[in-house]
Design an enzyme around this catalytic site. Structure first.
Site, PDB file in Angstrom:
ATOM      1  N   SER A   1     -26.793  -5.236 -21.793  1.00 36.46           N
ATOM      2  CA  SER A   1     -26.165  -4.194 -22.591  1.00 36.46           C
ATOM      3  C   SER A   1     -25.471  -4.765 -23.817  1.00 36.46           C
ATOM      4  CB  SER A   1     -25.115  -3.502 -21.730  1.00 36.46           C
ATOM      5  OG  SER A   1     -24.110  -4.440 -21.386  1.00 36.46           O
ATOM      6  N   GLY A   2     -25.417  -6.096 -23.905  1.00 36.80           N
ATOM      7  CA  GLY A   2     -24.625  -6.690 -24.968  1.00 36.80           C
ATOM      8  C   GLY A   2     -23.209  -6.963 -24.487  1.00 36.80           C
ATOM      9  N   GLY A   3     -22.862  -6.468 -23.313  1.00 35.48           N
ATOM     10  CA  GLY A   3     -21.522  -6.679 -22.771  1.00 35.48           C
ATOM     11  C   GLY A   3     -21.360  -8.083 -22.208  1.00 35.48           C
ATOM     12  N   VAL A   4     -20.114  -8.460 -21.991  1.00 30.00           N
ATOM     13  CA  VAL A   4     -19.816  -9.811 -21.528  1.00 30.00           C
ATOM     14  C   VAL A   4     -20.463 -10.083 -20.161  1.00 30.00           C
ATOM     15  CG1 VAL A   4     -17.967 -11.429 -20.959  1.00 30.00           C
ATOM     16  CG2 VAL A   4     -17.543  -9.600 -22.585  1.00 30.00           C
ATOM     17  N   ASP A   5     -20.278  -9.148 -19.237  1.00 29.99           N
ATOM     18  CA  ASP A   5     -20.656  -9.438 -17.850  1.00 29.99           C
ATOM     19  C   ASP A   5     -22.167  -9.611 -17.689  1.00 29.99           C
ATOM     20  OD1 ASP A   5     -17.977  -9.021 -17.563  1.00 29.99           O
ATOM     21  OD2 ASP A   5     -18.174  -7.022 -16.719  1.00 29.99           O
ATOM     22  N   SER A   6     -22.943  -8.661 -18.218  1.00 30.27           N
ATOM     23  CA  SER A   6     -24.392  -8.788 -18.030  1.00 30.27           C
ATOM     24  C   SER A   6     -24.912  -9.998 -18.803  1.00 30.27           C
ATOM     25  CB  SER A   6     -25.115  -7.504 -18.435  1.00 30.27           C
ATOM     26  OG  SER A   6     -24.920  -7.210 -19.793  1.00 30.27           O
ATOM     27  N   SER A   7     -24.331 -10.279 -19.959  1.00 32.71           N
ATOM     28  CA  SER A   7     -24.820 -11.413 -20.761  1.00 32.71           C
ATOM     29  C   SER A   7     -24.554 -12.735 -20.051  1.00 32.71           C
ATOM     30  CB  SER A   7     -24.145 -11.437 -22.129  1.00 32.71           C
ATOM     31  OG  SER A   7     -24.305 -10.209 -22.776  1.00 32.71           O
TER      32      SER A   7
ATOM     33  N   GLY B   1       0.840  -1.194   0.000  1.00 32.07           N
ATOM     34  CA  GLY B   1       0.000   0.000   0.000  1.00 32.07           C
ATOM     35  C   GLY B   1       0.868   1.234   0.000  1.00 32.07           C
TER      36      GLY B   1
ATOM     37  N   LYS C   1     -12.503 -11.128 -15.087  1.00 36.83           N
ATOM     38  CA  LYS C   1     -13.042 -11.069 -16.460  1.00 36.83           C
ATOM     39  C   LYS C   1     -12.798 -12.360 -17.241  1.00 36.83           C
ATOM     40  CE  LYS C   1     -14.840  -7.971 -19.349  1.00 36.83           C
ATOM     41  NZ  LYS C   1     -15.815  -6.945 -18.914  1.00 36.83           N
TER      42      LYS C   1
ATOM     43  N   CYS D   1       5.315  -6.231   1.310  1.00 33.06           N
ATOM     44  CA  CYS D   1       5.695  -4.815   1.300  1.00 33.06           C
ATOM     45  C   CYS D   1       5.083  -4.083   2.510  1.00 33.06           C
ATOM     46  CB  CYS D   1       5.302  -4.199  -0.038  1.00 33.06           C
ATOM     47  SG  CYS D   1       6.195  -2.692  -0.375  1.00 33.06           S
ATOM     48  N   TYR D   2       4.098  -3.204   2.286  1.00 33.33           N
ATOM     49  CA  TYR D   2       3.451  -2.534   3.419  1.00 33.33           C
ATOM     50  C   TYR D   2       2.918  -3.566   4.415  1.00 33.33           C
ATOM     51  CZ  TYR D   2       0.342   0.703   5.895  1.00 33.33           C
ATOM     52  OH  TYR D   2      -0.281   1.463   6.847  1.00 33.33           O
TER      53      TYR D   2
ATOM     54  N   HIS E   1       7.695  -7.636  -4.177  1.00 32.68           N
ATOM     55  CA  HIS E   1       6.398  -8.070  -4.707  1.00 32.68           C
ATOM     56  C   HIS E   1       6.524  -9.416  -5.432  1.00 32.68           C
ATOM     57  CE1 HIS E   1       4.146  -4.429  -3.794  1.00 32.68           C
ATOM     58  NE2 HIS E   1       5.277  -3.787  -4.012  1.00 32.68           N
TER      59      HIS E   1
ATOM     60  N   GLU F   1       4.175 -11.096  -6.621  1.00 38.63           N
ATOM     61  CA  GLU F   1       3.093 -11.253  -7.594  1.00 38.63           C
ATOM     62  C   GLU F   1       3.417 -10.711  -8.973  1.00 38.63           C
ATOM     63  OE1 GLU F   1       3.202  -9.348  -4.962  1.00 38.63           O
ATOM     64  OE2 GLU F   1       2.257  -7.398  -5.267  1.00 38.63           O
TER      65      GLU F   1
END
Ligand code: XMP
Length: 508
Positions: free
Chosen positions: A221-227, A53, A364, A80-81, A167, A169
């Site tokens: 909306s045609g978007g990936v997530d809502s579909s 952070g 995603k 780290c933090y 880090h 990651e």
């Protein structure tokens, strides 16, 4: 199922930690820095990772994770933090401002540690810190140092607490994934059995239990997530799900029709509301980006509300919220509003709907994978993210039907050429932006005076940061020639070579 809790102290790399954990097929939950110990306990963690952070542990008002989280009896890794917090809480000493280190640095191991099993004596890591642990807490030992004598890693004698000043990651840290793997498997005892197929079955069961005989409404909306969210809930409760597709007239070429066909193929019940007159009417003459966003957001809610009132008894609102949305909106301390996002999130109180957000745990690419398994067609699953306000925020200056048509035609060419060159799927997001700037050109024997079009393509893991994509010059050449030849209203094409930060992905 194992779960690793990641306490987010505001590092830009927190999501990356969560990703790395998921890649090892272990479920992870990112919780904000001020999470209560009870909430962490509820998540039944096999281990806790406290992220990095921007704060300094010695400053007043610095992010302070609840001390009791360290007493849950599960292993804790501070990065780290996070390491500095561990040191401070457990009786070590952290100093500020001496020898800050940013960038890759070699470190040298000291003694044996389970974290560094099968890792060379010396390796390069990414450091990014101003503060450092000067003295480890009692019953701790340093397990790696930099050549400047900075403690790069520490471990408690009972093998339950670990701190990494670097880090693990990020890709720049050698053996970073292996270090995390050792923590997760050897120290925390995780099994690595998180699987998306099981996830669908479990999620469908949970949705059925929660929703019962209730009705669900969803804004598509045609978007990936809502579909994908809609396909999942449809699998769980079938016709109890009613979807609303608000066409604001700001979609791309033929997009509304294609999207509706895809939804039909999935068996979804969709109400198509053509509200383009309303939206374009209200947007006429508006040029300020935030005003555009606000108008669209408010109108969307109005239209959605009116349409859902026609459905009758509805109890639930389905939203395609995904993990980065949750993390981004929930965990930062007083971050600035860069853009007001248009999402169905701001529905009016009087609708009194209960929220259903089945994807809020997923990244995603996991959402995409779930979509594929549910049979959502590739043109939806693999499409680039598209913002809620649509082309309104890519048509800079005044929005008119004519300018939108110019932008649509150019955008279709750009996409077609990226697909043809086999590049589309490797790019996070690509699109065109129409600029309200006219320049002089020459076509045939005549002078032209037309608007400028900018091409934007970026690569990103989560849209929070992004790099501009180095598109091959030959592809750019074809795109530019085709657009100037085929799209009336554009006589100059430029390329956006700005990353995020300092720019944002969208221009408005
Ligand atoms: P920026 O432009 O902020 O965008 O770098 C980050 C990502 O979010 C998308 N975006 C939106 N998505 N509603 C959305 O659902 C919005 O209002 C919105 N504005 C930007 C953008 O396309 C990028 O993927």
């Amino acid at each position: 199922m194992d779960n690793i809790v990641i306490v987010d102290c505001g590092s830009q790399f927190t999501q990356l930690i969560a990703r790395r954990v998921r890649e090892m097929r272990i479920h992870s939950t990112v919780l904000p820095w001020d999470v209560s110990v009870e909430r962490v306990r509820e998540s039944a963690p096999s281990g806790v990772i406290v992220s990095g952070g921007p704060d300094s542990v010695n400053d007043e008002g610095a992010i302070a994770v609840q001390r009791e989280i360290l007493d849950l009896g599960v292993p804790v890794l501070g990065v780290c933090y996070g390491m500095q917090l561990l040191a401070k809480y457990l009786g070590g000493q952290v100093v500020s401002g001496e020898k800050p280190e940013y960038g890759t640095t070699p470190i040298k191991r000291e003694g044996e540690s389970r974290l560094f099993k099968e890792i060379p004596e010396s390796f390069d890591v990414l450091m990014s810190h101003g503060d450092r642990v000067k003295q480890v807490p009692p019953e701790f030992r340093a397990i790696a140092n930099t050549k400047h004598g900075v403690i790069a890693a520490m471990e408690s004698d009972d093998g339950r607490f670990f701190g990494l000043q670097f880090h693990p990651e990020v890709g720049h840290t050698q053996h970073g994934s292996l270090i995390l793997r050792h923590f997760l498997f050897d120290v925390c005892g995780c099994k690595g059995d998180w699987d998306l197929g099981n996830w669908i079955d479990r999620s469908v069961g949970e949705i059925r239990d929660r929703v019962g005989k209730g009705h669900v409404v969803c804004g598509l909306s045609g978007g990936v997530d809502s579909s994908v969210a809609a396909a999942l809930v449809h699998k769980a409760v079938g016709r109890q799900l009613e979807c609303i597709f608000v066409d604001h007239g700001l979609m791309r070429l033929n997009e509304a029709r294609q999207v509706l066909e895809s939804y039909e193929g999935l068996g979804l019940s969709v109400r198509h509301v053509d509200a383009s007159e309303l939206f374009l009417g209200r947007l006429a003459g508006v040029t300020d980006p935030e005003s555009k966003r606000k108008i669209i957001g408010e109108l969307f809610i109005k239209v959605f509300d009116e349409e859902s009132n026609k459905i009758g008894e509805v109890e639930w609102l389905l939203q395609g919220t995904i993990y980065p949305d949750v993390i981004e909106s929930g965990s930062k301390k007083g971050s600035a509003v860069i853009k007001s996002h248009h999402n169905v999130g701001g529905l009016p109180e009087h609708m009194k709907l209960k929220l259903l957000e089945p994807l809020r745990d997923l990244f995603k690419d996991e959402v995409r994978e779930i979509g594929r398994r549910l049979g959502v067609p590739a043109e939806i699953v693999d499409r680039h993210p598209f913002p809620g306000p649509g082309l309104a925020i890519r048509c800079l200056g005044e929005i008119t039907r004519e300018r939108l048509d110019v932008l649509r035609a150019a955008d279709a060419v750009f996409k077609e050429e990226l697909v043809r060159a086999g590049l589309y799927d490797s790019i996070w997001q690509s699109f065109c932006v129409l600029l309200p700037v006219k320049t002089v050109g020459v076509m045939g024997d005549g002078r032209t005076y037309s608007e400028v079009l900018a091409l934007r393509a970026v690569n990103s893991a989560d849209a929070m940061t992004a790099n501009w994509t180095r598109l091959p010059a030959d592809v750019l050449d074809v795109v530019s020639k085709r657009i100037c030849n085929e799209v009336r209203g554009i006589n100059r094409v430029v390329l956006d070579v700005t990353s995020k930060p300092p720019a944002t992905i969208e221009w408005e």
